[in-house]
Design a protein around this motif. Structure first.
Motif, PDB file in Angstrom:
ATOM      1  N   SER A  69     -10.272  -8.441  -7.484  1.00  0.00           N
ATOM      2  CA  SER A  69      -9.885  -9.249  -6.330  1.00  0.00           C
ATOM      3  C   SER A  69      -9.572  -8.317  -5.158  1.00  0.00           C
ATOM      4  O   SER A  69      -9.880  -7.126  -5.205  1.00  0.00           O
ATOM      5  N   ILE A  70      -8.954  -8.881  -4.114  1.00  0.00           N
ATOM      6  CA  ILE A  70      -8.607  -8.026  -2.970  1.00  0.00           C
ATOM      7  C   ILE A  70      -7.242  -7.379  -3.199  1.00  0.00           C
ATOM      8  O   ILE A  70      -6.412  -7.918  -3.932  1.00  0.00           O
ATOM      9  N   PRO A  71      -6.989  -6.226  -2.577  1.00  0.00           N
ATOM     10  CA  PRO A  71      -5.697  -5.554  -2.749  1.00  0.00           C
ATOM     11  C   PRO A  71      -4.573  -6.352  -2.086  1.00  0.00           C
ATOM     12  O   PRO A  71      -4.806  -7.110  -1.142  1.00  0.00           O
ATOM     13  N   PRO A  72      -3.343  -6.120  -2.560  1.00  0.00           N
ATOM     14  CA  PRO A  72      -2.191  -6.802  -1.954  1.00  0.00           C
ATOM     15  C   PRO A  72      -2.088  -6.550  -0.456  1.00  0.00           C
ATOM     16  O   PRO A  72      -1.666  -7.441   0.279  1.00  0.00           O
ATOM     17  N   ILE A  74      -3.221 -11.086   5.513  1.00  0.00           N
ATOM     18  CA  ILE A  74      -3.770 -12.404   5.852  1.00  0.00           C
ATOM     19  C   ILE A  74      -2.671 -13.467   5.734  1.00  0.00           C
ATOM     20  O   ILE A  74      -2.521 -14.327   6.604  1.00  0.00           O
ATOM     21  N   ASP A  75      -1.874 -13.396   4.673  1.00  0.00           N
ATOM     22  CA  ASP A  75      -0.817 -14.400   4.481  1.00  0.00           C
ATOM     23  C   ASP A  75       0.132 -14.423   5.672  1.00  0.00           C
ATOM     24  O   ASP A  75       0.454 -15.493   6.201  1.00  0.00           O
ATOM     25  N   TRP A  76       0.572 -13.258   6.105  1.00  0.00           N
ATOM     26  CA  TRP A  76       1.494 -13.226   7.253  1.00  0.00           C
ATOM     27  C   TRP A  76       0.816 -13.754   8.515  1.00  0.00           C
ATOM     28  O   TRP A  76       1.409 -14.520   9.279  1.00  0.00           O
ATOM     29  N   VAL A  77      -0.439 -13.339   8.732  1.00  0.00           N
ATOM     30  CA  VAL A  77      -1.119 -13.772   9.969  1.00  0.00           C
ATOM     31  C   VAL A  77      -1.290 -15.292   9.992  1.00  0.00           C
ATOM     32  O   VAL A  77      -1.179 -15.918  11.051  1.00  0.00           O
ATOM     33  N   THR A  78      -1.491 -15.883   8.814  1.00  0.00           N
ATOM     34  CA  THR A  78      -1.615 -17.355   8.794  1.00  0.00           C
ATOM     35  C   THR A  78      -0.295 -18.053   9.130  1.00  0.00           C
ATOM     36  O   THR A  78      -0.288 -19.246   9.415  1.00  0.00           O
ATOM     37  N   PRO A 116     -10.331  -1.972   8.175  1.00  0.00           N
ATOM     38  CA  PRO A 116     -10.448  -1.459   6.801  1.00  0.00           C
ATOM     39  C   PRO A 116      -9.242  -1.919   5.984  1.00  0.00           C
ATOM     40  O   PRO A 116      -8.109  -1.906   6.475  1.00  0.00           O
ATOM     41  N   GLY A 117      -9.497  -2.285   4.735  1.00  0.00           N
ATOM     42  CA  GLY A 117      -8.421  -2.825   3.904  1.00  0.00           C
ATOM     43  C   GLY A 117      -7.748  -1.797   3.021  1.00  0.00           C
ATOM     44  O   GLY A 117      -7.181  -2.148   1.987  1.00  0.00           O
ATOM     45  N   SER A 118      -7.817  -0.526   3.406  1.00  0.00           N
ATOM     46  CA  SER A 118      -7.170   0.532   2.631  1.00  0.00           C
ATOM     47  C   SER A 118      -6.513   1.515   3.588  1.00  0.00           C
ATOM     48  O   SER A 118      -7.058   1.810   4.652  1.00  0.00           O
ATOM     49  N   LEU A 119      -5.358   2.035   3.160  1.00  0.00           N
ATOM     50  CA  LEU A 119      -4.647   3.039   3.957  1.00  0.00           C
ATOM     51  C   LEU A 119      -4.875   4.441   3.400  1.00  0.00           C
ATOM     52  O   LEU A 119      -4.416   5.431   3.973  1.00  0.00           O
ATOM     53  N   ARG A 120      -5.566   4.521   2.271  1.00  0.00           N
ATOM     54  CA  ARG A 120      -5.657   5.766   1.512  1.00  0.00           C
ATOM     55  C   ARG A 120      -6.412   6.855   2.284  1.00  0.00           C
ATOM     56  O   ARG A 120      -7.468   6.595   2.866  1.00  0.00           O
ATOM     57  N   THR A 121      -5.886   8.072   2.243  1.00  0.00           N
ATOM     58  CA  THR A 121      -6.617   9.209   2.816  1.00  0.00           C
ATOM     59  C   THR A 121      -7.946   9.337   2.074  1.00  0.00           C
ATOM     60  O   THR A 121      -7.978   9.312   0.847  1.00  0.00           O
ATOM     61  N   GLY A 122      -9.024   9.417   2.799  1.00  0.00           N
ATOM     62  CA  GLY A 122     -10.339   9.532   2.171  1.00  0.00           C
ATOM     63  C   GLY A 122     -10.873   8.209   1.648  1.00  0.00           C
ATOM     64  O   GLY A 122     -11.822   8.190   0.856  1.00  0.00           O
ATOM     65  N   SER A 123     -10.292   7.112   2.100  1.00  0.00           N
ATOM     66  CA  SER A 123     -10.706   5.774   1.639  1.00  0.00           C
ATOM     67  C   SER A 123     -12.212   5.538   1.793  1.00  0.00           C
ATOM     68  O   SER A 123     -12.790   5.760   2.868  1.00  0.00           O
ATOM     69  N   LEU A 124     -12.819   5.044   0.706  1.00  0.00           N
ATOM     70  CA  LEU A 124     -14.238   4.693   0.746  1.00  0.00           C
ATOM     71  C   LEU A 124     -14.477   3.539   1.707  1.00  0.00           C
ATOM     72  O   LEU A 124     -15.526   3.440   2.354  1.00  0.00           O
ATOM     73  N   ASN A 125     -13.490   2.649   1.799  1.00  0.00           N
ATOM     74  CA  ASN A 125     -13.643   1.473   2.650  1.00  0.00           C
ATOM     75  C   ASN A 125     -13.430   1.812   4.120  1.00  0.00           C
ATOM     76  O   ASN A 125     -14.119   1.274   4.990  1.00  0.00           O
ATOM     77  N   ALA A 126     -12.490   2.720   4.382  1.00  0.00           N
ATOM     78  CA  ALA A 126     -12.315   3.164   5.771  1.00  0.00           C
ATOM     79  C   ALA A 126     -13.580   3.897   6.240  1.00  0.00           C
ATOM     80  O   ALA A 126     -14.000   3.765   7.396  1.00  0.00           O
ATOM     81  N   ARG A 127     -14.209   4.623   5.319  1.00  0.00           N
ATOM     82  CA  ARG A 127     -15.437   5.351   5.662  1.00  0.00           C
ATOM     83  C   ARG A 127     -16.570   4.369   5.987  1.00  0.00           C
ATOM     84  O   ARG A 127     -17.296   4.534   6.978  1.00  0.00           O
ATOM     85  N   PRO A 163       2.463  -2.335   9.718  1.00  0.00           N
ATOM     86  CA  PRO A 163       3.125  -2.477   8.416  1.00  0.00           C
ATOM     87  C   PRO A 163       3.892  -3.794   8.332  1.00  0.00           C
ATOM     88  O   PRO A 163       4.512  -4.219   9.308  1.00  0.00           O
ATOM     89  N   LEU A 164       3.805  -4.409   7.146  1.00  0.00           N
ATOM     90  CA  LEU A 164       4.449  -5.716   6.935  1.00  0.00           C
ATOM     91  C   LEU A 164       5.140  -5.723   5.582  1.00  0.00           C
ATOM     92  O   LEU A 164       4.607  -5.169   4.619  1.00  0.00           O
ATOM     93  N   PRO A 165       6.287  -6.375   5.486  1.00  0.00           N
ATOM     94  CA  PRO A 165       6.912  -6.526   4.169  1.00  0.00           C
ATOM     95  C   PRO A 165       6.082  -7.496   3.327  1.00  0.00           C
ATOM     96  O   PRO A 165       5.274  -8.246   3.864  1.00  0.00           O
ATOM     97  N   ILE A 166       6.286  -7.463   2.026  1.00  0.00           N
ATOM     98  CA  ILE A 166       5.653  -8.474   1.168  1.00  0.00           C
ATOM     99  C   ILE A 166       6.146  -9.853   1.610  1.00  0.00           C
ATOM    100  O   ILE A 166       7.343 -10.033   1.867  1.00  0.00           O
ATOM    101  N   TYR A 167       5.210 -10.794   1.729  1.00  0.00           N
ATOM    102  CA  TYR A 167       5.583 -12.128   2.226  1.00  0.00           C
ATOM    103  C   TYR A 167       6.673 -12.745   1.356  1.00  0.00           C
ATOM    104  O   TYR A 167       6.595 -12.747   0.134  1.00  0.00           O
TER     105      TYR A 167
END
Ligand SMILES: Cc1cc2nc3c(=O)[nH]c(=O)nc-3n(C[C@H](O)[C@H](O)[C@H](O)COP(=O)(O)O)c2cc1C
Length: 192
Positions: free
Chosen positions: A87-90, A96-100, A10-21, A46-50
């Motif tokens: 677009s997609i969230p940061p 993805i940027d770090w994994v690449t 899931p691309g969200s950490l938010r409690t109650g995230s629609l995407n996690a659901r 958790p990752l720092p901003i690239y």
């Protein structure tokens, strides 16, 4: 034959995230279809901003390496992403940027994406269901040479999409998720 392993992110950490659901519902359907499913939270990576200076100084963070290896032991991946300003969230892009940037021994950088099956889905309260984030994510993953399956799911009015058992209630959504699951399993199996 080895079990087909699918990773759900899931691309969200938010409690109650629609995407996690939605990711939870998709993980259930994938498991029902016979896949061995791992559902993670990016809160555990958790990752720092690239920042290229940071990478030059300290290397790629361990969490990016761990996530890359986690992807590498699965045959297919489902990313369920929110849409932020079309677009997609940061969080998703940065991950993805770090994994690449990970380069394990005897591998090219970003090799974990190449030829691996990825499915994409989004959930939003809007009528478009986050479909613009899916266009962005498809482009990004394709540019990493991932095999992004043709079927995708943009869940519109996502807060009202479930019954009281937490199952999708609209036939079109149910069929779209089933088609996504079928195709991800079929294509991942072909690539095993
Ligand atoms: C910065 C920001 C930008 C947003 N832009 C969009 C958008 O372009 N399209 C959309 O459908 N929803 C947009 N939203 C609303 C999100 O879809 C909504 O907050 C959603 O619940 C986030 O996903 P989550 O519930 O999984 O955390 C935006 C939200 C934020 C915080």
């Amino acid at each position: 034959m080895a079990a087909l392993k699918i990773l759900v992110i899931p691309g969200s950490l938010r409690t109650g995230s629609l995407n996690a659901r939605l990711a939870a519902v998709a993980a259930y359907e994938l498991a029902q279809a016979g896949a061995e499913v791992t559902r993670i939270s990016l809160a555990d990576f958790p990752l720092p901003i690239y920042d290229g200076d940071l990478q030059a100084k300290s290397g790629v963070p361990k969490n990016a390496v761990n996530l890359k290896r986690m992807i590498g032991v699965h045959h297919g991946v489902l990313i369920v992403t929110p849409e932020y300003n079309a677009s997609i969230p940061p969080l998703v892009k940065n991950t993805i940027d770090w994994v690449t940037r990970v380069q394990d021994a005897h591998e090219a950088r970003g090799q974990v994406f190449r030829g691996r099956a990825f499915a994409i889905a989004a959930a939003s309260q809007s009528r478009l269901g986050g479909s613009r984030s899916l266009a962005a994510l498809r482009l990004i993953l394709s540019s990493c040479q991932a095999l992004v399956i043709p079927n995708q799911l943009a869940l519109s009015f996502a807060g009202e999409a479930y019954d009281d058992m937490d199952r999708l209630k609209h036939p079109a959504d149910i069929e779209a998720l089933a088609a996504l699951v079928r195709q991800l399993i079929e294509i991942s199996q072909r690539l095993m």
